[in-house]
Design an enzyme around this catalytic site. Sequence first.
Site, mmCIF file in Angstrom:
data_model
loop_
_atom_site.group_PDB
_atom_site.id
_atom_site.type_symbol
_atom_site.label_atom_id
_atom_site.label_comp_id
_atom_site.label_asym_id
_atom_site.label_seq_id
_atom_site.Cartn_x
_atom_site.Cartn_y
_atom_site.Cartn_z
ATOM 1 N N SER A 167 0.796 -1.231 -0.107
ATOM 2 C CA SER A 167 0.037 0.130 -0.092
ATOM 3 C C SER A 167 0.967 1.380 0.011
ATOM 4 O O SER A 167 2.046 1.183 0.361
ATOM 5 C CB SER A 167 -0.915 0.040 1.420
ATOM 6 O OG SER A 167 -1.739 1.218 1.205
ATOM 7 N N TYR B 155 -1.719 -0.502 10.325
ATOM 8 C CA TYR B 155 -1.877 -0.937 8.828
ATOM 9 C C TYR B 155 -0.585 -0.388 8.125
ATOM 10 O O TYR B 155 0.021 -1.084 7.544
ATOM 11 C CB TYR B 155 -3.121 -0.534 8.318
ATOM 12 C CG TYR B 155 -3.477 -0.713 6.737
ATOM 13 C CD1 TYR B 155 -3.886 -2.075 6.313
ATOM 14 C CD2 TYR B 155 -3.135 0.173 5.884
ATOM 15 C CE1 TYR B 155 -4.077 -2.374 5.066
ATOM 16 C CE2 TYR B 155 -3.240 -0.163 4.440
ATOM 17 C CZ TYR B 155 -3.776 -1.542 4.064
ATOM 18 O OH TYR B 155 -4.108 -1.688 2.868
#
Length: 293
Positions: free
Chosen positions: A140, A153
């Site tokens: 990501s 995350y």
Amino acid sequence: MIFKDKTVIVTGGSEGVGAAAARLFAEAGANLMLVARNRKNLEAIAAELRDKARVAIFPMDVSDADSCTDLIKKTLFEFGRIDVLVNNAGFHARGNVESVTADDLARTIDVNLRAPIMLMRLVLPHVRENGGGAIINVASLAGRTPVPGSAAYSASKFGLRAFTFSLAEEIRDSGIKLAVVSPGPIATQFILDDIDKTSDLTFSQPMSSAEEVAQVILDLCGNNQREQAIPAMSGVLTTLAYLMPWLGRALRPALERKGNRVKKELKAKARAARSENGSEKLAARRGEMRAAG
């Protein structure tokens, strides 16, 4: 890379990016082992693709070590080989650290980092045995620069990138390609179902489609890139923000205002779609009642 008769494992393969990648691999002639927790969704995508490719499914939680071992055994039983692993399954408990439960923080690391590491370790001997292949990890842009409200995350995706690059150096003469795709926001339910908890900063960047990210996954199997950010300019921005934290903090208010506007537009579109769908259902129901009368 030629995928004809090669075997590809795709985690998170029942929807979103995983399902889009499965469709592309199927078109290219690969055998598919699709992994996700939801059996019903897996069966649906498998039924869709079985006229194009050999497809098997394995419902499991990727964070379970025993299930990971069983997955490899099942794949070898079904297809006799493993050539490509796509670590796409993800989990994101959004919110500031103090507002997220300890269990959800741990699960974020388990699903996004620990599970891919386990699976990479398990498939390596089999991919090596075939003379080479590819392992593609879906990270990501949050793994390229710190993102407030997504600390665990962001950490898991930072870790996944670092592990991938380190492992690539360890096995650089093996013929096994390791690479990372680092998307920004993707127009899938992973974000859209949790839109209120998703940071405004996230929506400041252009959204990619699942199909666009899936195409990058296939391309990375055969090109010389070690990482591809998508969109490319968002990758440049996150790199600058990482190298110059002061710049990221200076830009953040304007980016958050932009993201907030985008979020409101997306929510308005979702409300309109629900309203239209409800009207269509009501009209259909009235039609049924008139026909029955």
